[in-house]
Design an enzyme around this catalytic site. Structure first.
Site, mmCIF file in Angstrom:
data_model
loop_
_atom_site.group_PDB
_atom_site.id
_atom_site.type_symbol
_atom_site.label_atom_id
_atom_site.label_comp_id
_atom_site.label_asym_id
_atom_site.label_seq_id
_atom_site.Cartn_x
_atom_site.Cartn_y
_atom_site.Cartn_z
ATOM 1 N N ARG A 219 -6.073 9.334 -10.257
ATOM 2 C CA ARG A 219 -6.717 9.512 -8.955
ATOM 3 C C ARG A 219 -5.699 9.874 -7.873
ATOM 4 N NH1 ARG A 219 -6.572 7.256 -3.525
ATOM 5 N NH2 ARG A 219 -8.646 7.484 -2.635
ATOM 6 N N THR B 165 -6.421 7.213 7.610
ATOM 7 C CA THR B 165 -6.183 6.083 6.720
ATOM 8 C C THR B 165 -7.536 5.555 6.271
ATOM 9 O OG1 THR B 165 -5.122 3.920 6.470
ATOM 10 C CG2 THR B 165 -6.051 4.404 8.626
ATOM 11 N N GLY B 166 -7.544 4.866 5.150
ATOM 12 C CA GLY B 166 -8.802 4.318 4.643
ATOM 13 C C GLY B 166 -9.240 5.036 3.380
ATOM 14 N N THR C 113 -1.512 2.133 4.418
ATOM 15 C CA THR C 113 -1.006 3.511 4.339
ATOM 16 C C THR C 113 -0.456 3.929 5.686
ATOM 17 O OG1 THR C 113 -2.553 4.230 2.656
ATOM 18 C CG2 THR C 113 -1.759 5.930 4.140
ATOM 19 N N THR D 169 1.567 6.930 0.811
ATOM 20 C CA THR D 169 0.745 5.816 0.310
ATOM 21 C C THR D 169 0.900 5.635 -1.189
ATOM 22 O OG1 THR D 169 -1.521 4.938 0.292
ATOM 23 C CG2 THR D 169 -1.279 7.274 -0.174
ATOM 24 N N SER E 84 0.819 -1.220 0.000
ATOM 25 C CA SER E 84 0.000 0.000 0.000
ATOM 26 C C SER E 84 0.843 1.255 0.000
ATOM 27 C CB SER E 84 -0.906 0.029 1.235
ATOM 28 O OG SER E 84 -1.729 -1.096 1.278
HETATM 29 C C1 SD4 Z 1 -6.164 6.792 -0.145
HETATM 30 N N1 SD4 Z 1 -6.189 7.039 2.237
HETATM 31 O O1 SD4 Z 1 -5.431 6.902 -1.132
HETATM 32 C C2 SD4 Z 1 -5.520 6.369 1.147
HETATM 33 C C3 SD4 Z 1 -5.565 4.882 1.244
HETATM 34 C C4 SD4 Z 1 -5.272 4.334 2.588
HETATM 35 O O2 SD4 Z 1 -4.796 2.661 3.973
HETATM 36 O O3 SD4 Z 1 -5.199 5.005 3.565
HETATM 37 N N2 SD4 Z 1 -5.122 3.094 2.746
HETATM 38 O O4 SD4 Z 1 -7.370 6.978 -0.172
#
Ligand code: SD4
Length: 328
Positions: free
Chosen positions: A218, A241-242, A190, A208, A88
């Protein structure tokens, strides 16, 4: 899965005897608390998203040696960036749907200086490029080809960031080319990392490769100051994160820090920022987690779904702490 409304959640909590724990660091099970005196705040300290013990160690080694929190968070972030097994972040990160590894990162210091790179390709350590943007340019953010050119001018090496494993996974993904971001399919490694050094100064970093097999072009929340990361040396810092789209729409990390400024504990602030998302956006199949650290060394976290953990390091060692979540 049915989306829980906030009211249902609160009612459930009340029915359970007010089980919504709001104390800072309440996410830590009792038995895990014994080594860390977080109630009073512990400085220096480093916390990071997920179970990145190696990242915390790299950061801690510098904090312990009296180095700045800025140096510490950069060193910490470089660990998963350079780790091909972490899919990631950085080297070995999952590519976009065209097969390009595109990286996002940002860094912020005690004085509110910040630097960011988005859609950066071929450079293993985007966090260090972000720091150079902060320190060597009059800008905050460089993107794509411009960011790459800047990195090369600064002496960074152009590299192939795909590994055998990520190529193999990508080929497999191409068989269906199905893209539906779902909870944890991206594995969410991330790294967001925040530290307070011996002088009591705060810094943060976030890096990330974004969502695996994302649309070409993106960019997520992670390189966006205020969304993926925010630091205010008077108050505290937060990282996310997420699913970045949910974080960007609510300017999440800035919100967490502002809530701490108003007196919320780190955990209360993370929770309120998560509730802002849950109340307004569809969170059926996606995860978001925040971690936050206040100026006095207290910390907390909160996520939409269970399963979010974060690593905390003080002089008493490192532990991986399970965050409280909106859903159970
Ligand atoms: C994203 N927030 O590119 C990041 C992905 C992420 O753990 O945090 N993954 O949207």
């Amino acid at each position: 899965m049915k989306k829980l409304s906030r009211r249902n959640f609160l009612n459930t909590s009340i029915a359970l005897g007010g089980g919504v724990v709001l104390a800072s660091c309440a996410a830590k099970p009792e038995e895990e608390k014994k080594n860390l005196t977080v109630e009073n705040g512990e400085i220096p300290i480093v916390i990071s998203t997920w179970a990145n013990k190696g990242a915390n160690k790299a950061a801690w080694d510098l904090l312990e040696g009296g180095k700045s929190s800025l140096d510490a968070v950069e060193a910490g972030a470089r660990i998963p960036e350079g780790d091909p097994k972490d899919m990631s972040v950085g080297y070995g990160g999952r590519p976009d749907r065209e097969g390009n590894v595109t990286l996002d990162a940002c860094i912020m210091d005690k004085d509110g200086n910040c630097g960011s790179v988005t859609y950066l390709q071929h450079i293993k350590h985007p966090i260090s490029v972000a720091r150079k943007v902060m320190e060597e340019t009059p800008h905050v953010m460089l993107s794509g080809d411009g960011a790459l050119k800047f990195a090369l001018d600064q002496g960074f090496k152009k590299e192939d960031l795909m590994t055998d494993a990520s190529r193999k996974q990508y080929k497999k993904w191409l068989e269906t080319s199905e893209y539906k971001p779902k909870v944890n399919i991206e594995l969410h490694d991330t790294i967001g990392i925040i530290a307070i050094d011996q002088k009591g100064e705060l810094s943060g970093a976030c890096t990330t490769s974004g969502l695996g097999y994302k649309m070409a072009g993106r960019v997520g929340d992670s390189p966006i100051i205020g969304a993926g990361l925010f630091v205010d040396n008077e108050v505290g810092s937060a990282v996310a994160t997420g699913m970045g789209e949910l974080v960007m729409r609510s300017v999440g990390s800035f919100l967490v820090v502002e809530l701490m400024r108003q007196g919320r504990t780190p955990m209360e602030a993370c929770k309120e920022a998560i509730m802002r998302i849950v109340d307004r956006q569809d969170t059926t199949e996606v995860q978001v987690g925040y971690i936050a650290l206040s100026k006095d060394g207290t910390y907390g976290a909160y996520s939409i779904k269970p399963g979010f953990v974060y690593a905390v390091t003080t002089k008493d060692g490192t532990e991986v702490v399970k965050a409280e979540s909106y859903e159970s």
